[in-house]
Design a protein around this motif. Structure first.
Motif, short mmCIF file in Angstrom:
data_model
loop_
_atom_site.label_atom_id
_atom_site.label_comp_id
_atom_site.label_asym_id
_atom_site.label_seq_id
_atom_site.Cartn_x
_atom_site.Cartn_y
_atom_site.Cartn_z
N ARG A 115 0.83 -1.22 0.00
CA ARG A 115 0.00 0.00 0.00
C ARG A 115 0.87 1.27 0.00
O ARG A 115 0.49 2.27 -0.60
N GLU A 116 2.04 1.20 0.65
CA GLU A 116 2.90 2.38 0.66
C GLU A 116 3.50 2.61 -0.72
O GLU A 116 3.70 3.76 -1.14
N MET A 156 0.73 4.25 -2.70
CA MET A 156 0.59 5.65 -2.26
C MET A 156 1.72 6.51 -2.84
O MET A 156 1.49 7.65 -3.25
N THR A 157 2.93 5.95 -2.87
CA THR A 157 4.07 6.69 -3.43
C THR A 157 3.81 7.00 -4.91
O THR A 157 4.04 8.13 -5.36
N TYR A 186 -5.32 -3.06 3.52
CA TYR A 186 -5.54 -2.60 4.90
C TYR A 186 -6.39 -3.60 5.67
O TYR A 186 -7.17 -3.22 6.53
N GLU A 190 2.78 3.52 8.29
CA GLU A 190 2.45 4.87 8.72
C GLU A 190 0.96 5.02 8.96
O GLU A 190 0.45 6.13 9.09
N ALA A 191 0.25 3.89 8.96
CA ALA A 191 -1.19 3.96 9.15
C ALA A 191 -1.51 4.03 10.65
O ALA A 191 -0.92 3.32 11.45
N CYS A 208 -7.22 13.82 -0.33
CA CYS A 208 -6.00 13.09 0.11
C CYS A 208 -5.64 13.56 1.51
O CYS A 208 -5.42 12.76 2.42
N CYS A 236 -7.95 12.52 4.45
CA CYS A 236 -7.73 11.15 4.92
C CYS A 236 -6.42 11.07 5.69
O CYS A 236 -6.35 10.44 6.75
N HIS A 237 -5.39 11.70 5.19
CA HIS A 237 -4.09 11.66 5.89
C HIS A 237 -4.20 12.27 7.28
O HIS A 237 -3.61 11.76 8.23
N TYR A 253 -5.95 9.47 9.34
CA TYR A 253 -5.57 8.05 9.31
C TYR A 253 -4.09 7.79 9.05
O TYR A 253 -3.66 6.64 9.04
N ARG A 254 -3.32 8.84 8.84
CA ARG A 254 -1.89 8.64 8.60
C ARG A 254 -1.10 9.28 9.73
O ARG A 254 -1.41 10.40 10.14
#
Ligand code: HEC
Length: 150
Positions: free
Chosen positions: A35-36, A39-40, A82, A90-91, A139, A142-143, A146-147
């Motif tokens: 997932r990372e 995301m990248t 997830y 980082e979640a 984005c 959510c970050h 949740y990040r």
């Protein structure tokens, strides 16, 4: 002997191409990495349009359309990584303690990306700029929840 090896190779190949919805990540760390990585890539394909939205680079309709096509593919991928037991990276813990909120944040993002796609397909620069900003907000929103903060 040869056929056996062939079968093993085929099984290995099938494991490689398994779609995310049926992905069984062998380890939690594999899910985090997956997932990372996505995301990248989303960060790259979203971020590279920022200079255009800021009018610092020319608006190339076809390039933008192509890039948003890629973003739509990427946007479908992270969520299946997830699952329960994949806590980490980082979640934040809220991803798992508040699955409805996390799902809502995904839906909001997908909806804004949908509008961005329509604007890009129409080649409408002003609508593109507005929708680009709204996707960016989704984005960030959510970050924020949740990040993990760095
Ligand atoms: C529904 C929630 C959600 C949405 C929407 C979302 N992200 Fe993320 N993002 C996360 C979480 C959670 C992490 C932490 C990584 C992890 O899961 O371990 C993250 C991490 C990242 C990272 C860091 C990756 C790394 O290597 O650690 C980048 C870059 C990123 N997101 C970009 C974006 C961009 C750009 C968008 C919008 C186009 C976006 N994200 C939309 C939840 C989201």
């Amino acid at each position: 002997m040869k056929t056996k090896l062939g079968l093993f190779a085929l099984a290995g190949l099938m494991a490689l191409v398994a779609t995310p919805s049926m992905a069984q990540f062998a380890k939690a760390q594999d899910a985090v990495k997956y997932r990372e990585s996505v995301m990248t890539l989303m960060g790259s394909h979203f971020g590279r349009m920022a200079p255009v939205a800021k009018k610092e680079a020319p608006y190339d309709k076809d390039k933008i359309k192509e890039n948003i096509g890629l973003l739509n593919i990427l946007a479908a991928l992270p969520w299946a990584a997830y699952g329960q037991g994949t806590q980490g990276g980082e979640a934040r813990a809220e991803v798992w303690s508040d699955p409805d909120g996390f799902k809502q944040a995904q839906d909001k993002f997908q909806a804004e990306l949908g509008k961005l796609t329509v604007a890009a397909d129409a080649g409408d620069f002003d609508a593109f700029r507005v929708a680009f900003g709204e996707v960016g907000k989704s984005c960030k929103s959510c970050h924020d929840s949740y990040r993990k903060k760095k």
